[in-house]
Write a protein that holds these residues in place. Structure first.
Motif, PDB file in Angstrom:
ATOM      1  N   TYR A 264       0.934  -1.812  -0.348  1.00 16.99           N
ATOM      2  CA  TYR A 264       0.181   0.041   0.222  1.00 16.99           C
ATOM      3  C   TYR A 264       1.539   1.601  -0.085  1.00 16.99           C
ATOM      4  N   THR A 265       0.019   2.824  -0.677  1.00 18.13           N
ATOM      5  CA  THR A 265       0.451   3.694  -0.965  1.00 18.13           C
ATOM      6  C   THR A 265       1.336   4.324   0.455  1.00 18.13           C
ATOM      7  N   SER A 266       2.106   5.577   0.887  1.00 25.27           N
ATOM      8  CA  SER A 266       2.470   5.899   2.234  1.00 25.27           C
ATOM      9  C   SER A 266      -0.013   6.899   2.313  1.00 25.27           C
ATOM     10  N   GLY A 267      -0.716   6.856   1.526  1.00 31.02           N
ATOM     11  CA  GLY A 267      -1.300   7.417   2.966  1.00 31.02           C
ATOM     12  C   GLY A 267      -1.671   9.047   2.462  1.00 31.02           C
ATOM     13  N   SER A 268      -0.854   9.630   1.902  1.00 34.53           N
ATOM     14  CA  SER A 268      -0.357  10.860   1.882  1.00 34.53           C
ATOM     15  C   SER A 268      -1.455  11.950   1.642  1.00 34.53           C
ATOM     16  N   THR A 269      -2.069  11.697   0.780  1.00 36.58           N
ATOM     17  CA  THR A 269      -2.972  12.371  -0.242  1.00 36.58           C
ATOM     18  C   THR A 269      -4.055  11.620  -0.155  1.00 36.58           C
ATOM     19  N   GLY A 270      -4.813  10.156  -0.234  1.00 33.84           N
ATOM     20  CA  GLY A 270      -6.046   9.585   0.549  1.00 33.84           C
ATOM     21  C   GLY A 270      -5.761   8.235   0.837  1.00 33.84           C
ATOM     22  N   VAL A 411      22.360  11.709  -2.991  1.00 29.33           N
ATOM     23  CA  VAL A 411      21.777  11.033  -4.217  1.00 29.33           C
ATOM     24  C   VAL A 411      20.264  11.247  -4.184  1.00 29.33           C
ATOM     25  N   ASP A 412      19.718  12.589  -4.745  1.00 29.93           N
ATOM     26  CA  ASP A 412      18.417  12.785  -4.360  1.00 29.93           C
ATOM     27  C   ASP A 412      17.601  12.376  -4.962  1.00 29.93           C
ATOM     28  N   THR A 413      16.499  11.038  -4.923  1.00 26.92           N
ATOM     29  CA  THR A 413      16.163   9.966  -5.689  1.00 26.92           C
ATOM     30  C   THR A 413      14.252   9.984  -5.274  1.00 26.92           C
ATOM     31  N   TRP A 414      13.473  11.004  -6.227  1.00 30.52           N
ATOM     32  CA  TRP A 414      12.613  10.665  -6.528  1.00 30.52           C
ATOM     33  C   TRP A 414      12.034   9.673  -7.261  1.00 30.52           C
ATOM     34  N   TRP A 415      10.852   8.993  -6.351  1.00 26.89           N
ATOM     35  CA  TRP A 415      10.430   7.765  -6.888  1.00 26.89           C
ATOM     36  C   TRP A 415       8.728   7.267  -6.198  1.00 26.89           C
ATOM     37  N   GLN A 416       7.503   6.930  -6.512  1.00 28.13           N
ATOM     38  CA  GLN A 416       6.913   6.706  -5.921  1.00 28.13           C
ATOM     39  C   GLN A 416       6.625   4.875  -5.741  1.00 28.13           C
ATOM     40  N   THR A 417       5.730   4.526  -4.319  1.00 28.81           N
ATOM     41  CA  THR A 417       4.961   2.995  -4.524  1.00 28.81           C
ATOM     42  C   THR A 417       5.074   2.849  -5.779  1.00 28.81           C
ATOM     43  N   GLU A 418       4.923   3.163  -7.167  1.00 27.67           N
ATOM     44  CA  GLU A 418       3.860   2.681  -8.161  1.00 27.67           C
ATOM     45  C   GLU A 418       5.183   2.568  -8.979  1.00 27.67           C
ATOM     46  N   GLU A 500       0.669  12.248 -10.091  1.00 26.83           N
ATOM     47  CA  GLU A 500       0.511  13.319  -9.392  1.00 26.83           C
ATOM     48  C   GLU A 500       0.940  14.289  -8.499  1.00 26.83           C
ATOM     49  N   ASP A 501       2.645  14.087  -8.996  1.00 26.61           N
ATOM     50  CA  ASP A 501       3.627  15.487  -8.347  1.00 26.61           C
ATOM     51  C   ASP A 501       4.010  16.523  -9.868  1.00 26.61           C
ATOM     52  N   GLY A 502       4.086  17.930  -8.612  1.00 27.21           N
ATOM     53  CA  GLY A 502       4.356  18.944  -9.592  1.00 27.21           C
ATOM     54  C   GLY A 502       5.790  18.753  -9.523  1.00 27.21           C
ATOM     55  N   GLY A 515       6.419  19.688  -5.458  1.00 21.91           N
ATOM     56  CA  GLY A 515       5.356  19.221  -4.217  1.00 21.91           C
ATOM     57  C   GLY A 515       4.312  18.298  -4.753  1.00 21.91           C
ATOM     58  N   ARG A 516       3.467  18.065  -3.899  1.00 19.24           N
ATOM     59  CA  ARG A 516       2.215  17.619  -4.606  1.00 19.24           C
ATOM     60  C   ARG A 516       0.810  18.063  -5.675  1.00 19.24           C
ATOM     61  N   VAL A 517       0.736  17.674  -7.275  1.00 19.64           N
ATOM     62  CA  VAL A 517      -0.178  18.371  -7.753  1.00 19.64           C
ATOM     63  C   VAL A 517      -1.133  18.783  -6.952  1.00 19.64           C
ATOM     64  N   GLY A 609       6.372   8.786   7.759  1.00 20.89           N
ATOM     65  CA  GLY A 609       7.475  10.259   8.226  1.00 20.89           C
ATOM     66  C   GLY A 609       6.968  11.133   6.901  1.00 20.89           C
ATOM     67  N   LYS A 610       6.023  11.187   6.234  1.00 14.88           N
ATOM     68  CA  LYS A 610       5.227  13.090   5.294  1.00 14.88           C
ATOM     69  C   LYS A 610       4.825  13.272   5.935  1.00 14.88           C
ATOM     70  N   ILE A 611       5.026  14.630   5.807  1.00 13.58           N
ATOM     71  CA  ILE A 611       3.996  15.988   6.325  1.00 13.58           C
ATOM     72  C   ILE A 611       2.595  15.810   5.373  1.00 13.58           C
TER      73      ILE A 611
HETATM   74  P1  ATP Z   1      -0.202   8.497  -1.223  1.00 13.01           P
HETATM   75  O1  ATP Z   1      -0.056   7.528  -3.131  1.00 13.01           O
HETATM   76  O2  ATP Z   1      -1.188   7.166  -1.245  1.00 13.01           O
HETATM   77  O3  ATP Z   1      -0.917   9.726  -1.336  1.00 13.01           O
HETATM   78  P2  ATP Z   1       2.217   9.154  -0.625  1.00 13.01           P
HETATM   79  O4  ATP Z   1       2.355   9.531  -2.758  1.00 13.01           O
HETATM   80  O5  ATP Z   1       2.891   9.607  -0.099  1.00 13.01           O
HETATM   81  O6  ATP Z   1       1.333   8.277  -0.514  1.00 13.01           O
HETATM   82  P3  ATP Z   1       4.572   7.211  -1.901  1.00 13.01           P
HETATM   83  O7  ATP Z   1       4.450   6.153  -2.848  1.00 13.01           O
HETATM   84  O8  ATP Z   1       5.351   6.447  -0.040  1.00 13.01           O
HETATM   85  O9  ATP Z   1       3.247   7.514  -0.876  1.00 13.01           O
HETATM   86  O10 ATP Z   1       5.274   8.206  -1.765  1.00 13.01           O
HETATM   87  C1  ATP Z   1       5.264   8.395  -3.114  1.00 13.01           C
HETATM   88  C2  ATP Z   1       5.778  10.039  -2.820  1.00 13.01           C
HETATM   89  O11 ATP Z   1       6.727  10.550  -2.570  1.00 13.01           O
HETATM   90  C3  ATP Z   1       5.945  10.951  -4.270  1.00 13.01           C
HETATM   91  O12 ATP Z   1       5.300  11.395  -5.685  1.00 13.01           O
HETATM   92  C4  ATP Z   1       6.110  12.074  -4.328  1.00 13.01           C
HETATM   93  O13 ATP Z   1       4.976  12.748  -4.016  1.00 13.01           O
HETATM   94  C5  ATP Z   1       7.144  11.922  -2.661  1.00 13.01           C
HETATM   95  N1  ATP Z   1       8.662  11.721  -3.091  1.00 13.01           N
HETATM   96  C6  ATP Z   1       9.508  10.761  -2.657  1.00 13.01           C
HETATM   97  N2  ATP Z   1      10.337  11.104  -3.398  1.00 13.01           N
HETATM   98  C7  ATP Z   1      10.389  12.217  -3.275  1.00 13.01           C
HETATM   99  C8  ATP Z   1      11.866  13.298  -3.684  1.00 13.01           C
HETATM  100  N3  ATP Z   1      13.028  12.650  -3.831  1.00 13.01           N
HETATM  101  N4  ATP Z   1      11.565  14.402  -4.335  1.00 13.01           N
HETATM  102  C9  ATP Z   1      10.808  14.967  -3.718  1.00 13.01           C
HETATM  103  N5  ATP Z   1       9.769  14.164  -3.823  1.00 13.01           N
HETATM  104  C10 ATP Z   1       9.622  12.943  -3.703  1.00 13.01           C
END
Ligand code: ATP
Ligand code: MG
Length: 649
Positions: A264-270, A411-418, A500-502, A515-517, A609-611
């Protein structure tokens, strides 16, 4: 968020690095121009039981989303993490376990891990677990958790790891959603010196729950607390079962597209989404990203501080590193216990070369001041990593200077559970670093920036981040809800994967996650990313953490509501509020001037740990009764406190 500092690749890093910029550029170009050839070749980096003859077969067309990689190949993920290393590095340490109690640690070799996994795979079979069954794993961060995950993979069962900090309610919902008939847990977990009643939570999660149909619960003994309740017939003791289990369990040949796990994703947005990953593409992608992003070299000691309950724990504690034959450190506790020097202590104790952690942990250390690193040298470190949220440039600089002694690239790594693995990140020897920017796409990843109408923007641009074509580690569906999968990711911008990210792409082509869109602010018609304003605030000496949300404003449309946590020892005052408002005006401009500042000792965060800005937005708008899904909230008390201390302006 323009970069003030640039950190070019140092000679020391360049000498050791796997790739330089030219090589990265050439490989990237090939990966985009001819993905079949590129992945056809790199797919061979892992072991296949039956080689694939097809490579990529994917479509993002919303009427027919379909993602298949290496579709006629057969392999086994646990064999790739274990069996393939026995001859060459059977006696090398696979896992360094560091207990919650600093006096407890041990090394587990590849041979030992192989044996333990094979035994537990046989145990699972004897309990009736079959290929395709979902096994829920609700465990602390101990070696047996890795064993349970790998044992599932070995027999073709789908693991569904639920973070050990989740409540019985959240656990129960995930068991039901996954139609899981088997649970693996521990009597209790240990975190920060406290026992976590895992088995008791499992009982509470399953008791009288509609749709829960669990046949067997396997319980690992961690603390040995004898008062843990027992259900005769359903509950089984791990140690008992293992005593008689055979260590001979040939890995099940799995099709590349057979499921490996759901998570499951982290649940930050829903409400969290049950993401399904399959075997072949995922293993190729996580092993390759682990090697190149972390510039992994034989013999490196690698520590990712995530929990197995999150995708980072799956891809970059377990599958990526073990597939590459690395030594991966597994930490049971929390960075603040027994005190805030723990992270540095662990690095020194185990001579860690690569440290991969989250901005939330870095900001927490930063708030303590540099004292949290005193008494440690961290001289073994070569590379630092960050994941989970945008890292504020101020936190980046601190991490670089204080933790990494100004020597280690980040290394600032951007990625998602997906996404299964890292999609945008610097490669240490190839990319100059800009604090706050995730910089460049990994091989095979084609990012795009679109406006709200879905027009692709060229060059320097600010908009929504989409990915234009499939990569091997991509999720295949939302478990049991393919329609939601298509709706969530493929309908906003037809033909593209929506993150779903900007994002902002700068003049050099580097990517900055804004940030999130859903959280993007619109102040008098100007778009402002939350990350930009928050980073400006965190850059102030007295600010430890900041979260920014919009609230309805008569004139501007949206006003800026800012939550601020101060550094330890700093006192809130009206003067400081004025100073912070001036500070943001100077850093970004009058458009970003905060309308309301609320002090808070802590932010509402997900358990990873995400806001959670969606909750802060509701508080700012006085909509306390509409907080939405709060099951993934780490500390609900923070929300009550924020509501009761809210000021009205
Ligand atoms: P949910 O999808 O349930 O709302 P979530 O998006 O927090 O929760 P995760 O899959 O754990 O679930 O997190 C992925 C998100 O975390 C990304 O879409 C992005 O918003 C953020 N993120 C991850 N790594 C980075 C990074 N290096 N820089 C900026 N944002 C990041
Ligand atoms: Mg998400």
């Amino acid at each position: 968020m323009t970069h003030k500092n640039l950190y070019p690749v140092s000679q020391e890093v360049a000498r050791r690095a796997l790739l330089n910029r030219e090589q990265y550029d050439a490989m990237y170009r090939q990966s985009i121009e001819d993905p079949d050839a590129f992945w056809g070749e790199h797919g061979k980096r892992i072991d296949w039981i039956k080689p694939y003859s097809k490579v990529k077969n994917t479509s993002f067309d919303p009427s027919d989303v379909s993602i298949k990689w290496f579709e006629d190949g057969e392999l086994n993920a646990s064999a790739n993490c274990l069996d393939r290393h026995l001859e060459t590095r059977g006696d090398q340490t696979a896992i360094i376990f560091e207990g919650d109690d600093p006096s407890e640690s041990r090394h587990v070799t590849y041979r030992e891990l192989h044996e333990e996994t094979s035994k537990f795979a046989n145990v699972l079979k004897s309990l009736g677990v079959k290929k395709g069954d979902v096994v829920t794993i609700y465990m602390p961060m101990i070696v047996e958790t890795a064993v349970a995950m790998l044992a599932c993979a070995r027999i073709g069962a789908i693991h569904s790891v639920v973070f050990g900090g989740f409540s019985p309610e959240a656990l129960g919902a995930r068991v039901v959603n996954g139609k899981s008939r088997f649970v693996v847990t521990a009597d209790e977990g240990l975190r920060g010196g406290r026992a976590i009643p895992l088995k008791k939570n499992v009982d509470a999660a399953l008791k009288d729950r509609e749709g829960a149909d669990v046949e067997k619960v396997v319980v690992v003994t961690r603390t040995g607390n004898e008062s843990v309740p027992w259900n005769e017939g359903r509950d089984e003791r791990y140690e008992e079962l293992m005593k008689t289990a055979s260590a001979d369990c040939p890995p099940e040949p799995m099709n590349a597209e057979d499921p490996l796990f759901m998570l499951y994703t982290s649940g930050s947005t829903g409400a969290p989404k049950g993401v399904l990953h399959t075997t072949g593409g995922y293993m190729v992608y996580v092993s390759m990203t682990h090697e190149y992003v972390f510039d992994y070299h034989e013999g490196d000691v690698y520590w990712c501080t995530a929990d197995f309950g999150w995708v980072t724990g799956h891809s970059y504690i377990l599958y990526g590193p073990l597939c590459n034959g690395a030594t991966t450190l597994l930490f049971e506790g929390v960075p603040s216990y027994p005190d805030s020097s723990r992270m540095g202590q662990i690095v020194d104790k185990h001579q860690v070369n690569t440290l991969y952690t989250a901005p939330t942990a870095i900001r927490a250390l930063m708030a303590e001041g540099e004292a949290c690193m005193s008494g440690t040298t961290r001289s073994s470190l070569k590379l630092l990593g960050s994941v989970g949220e945008p890292i504020n440039p101020e936190a980046w600089e601190w991490y670089h200077r204080v933790v990494g002694n100004s020597r280690c690239p980040i290394v600032d790594t951007w990625w998602q559970t997906e996404t299964g693995g890292i999609l945008i990140s610097p490669l240490p020897g190839a990319v100059d670093l800009k604090p706050g920017s995730a910089t460049v796409p990994f091989f095979g990843v084609k990012p795009g920036v679109v406006d709200n109408e879905g027009n692709l923007l060229e060059g320097k641009a600010d908009g929504n981040l989409v990915i234009l074509d499939s990569w091997p580690g991509q999720m295949r569906t939302i478990y049991g809800d393919h329609d939601r999968f298509i709706r969530t990711y493929f309908s906003a911008y037809p033909g593209m994967y929506f993150t779903e990210d900007g994002v902002r792409r700068d003049e050099d082509g580097d990517y900055w996650i804004t940030g999130r869109v859903d959280d993007v602010l619109n102040i008098s018609g100007h778009r402002l990313g939350t990350a930009e304003v928050e980073s400006a605030l965190v850059a102030h000496d007295k600010v430890a953490e900041a979260a920014v949300v919009g609230f309805p404003h008569e004139i501007k449309g949206q006003g800026l509501y800012v939550y601020v946590t101060l550094m330890q020892g700093e006192e809130p005052s009206d003067e400081l509020k004025k100073e912070l408002i001036q500070w943001v005006r100077k850093e970004i401009g009058p458009i970003a001037s905060p309308d309301v500042i609320q002090w808070t000792p802590g932010m509402p965060k997900t358990r990873s740990g995400k806001i959670m800005r969606r909750i802060l937005r509701k508080i700012a708008a006085n909509e306390y009764d509409q907080l939405g899904d709060t099951s993934t909230l780490a500390d609900p008390g923070v929300v009550d406190e924020l509501i009761s201390s809210r000021e009205f302006k």
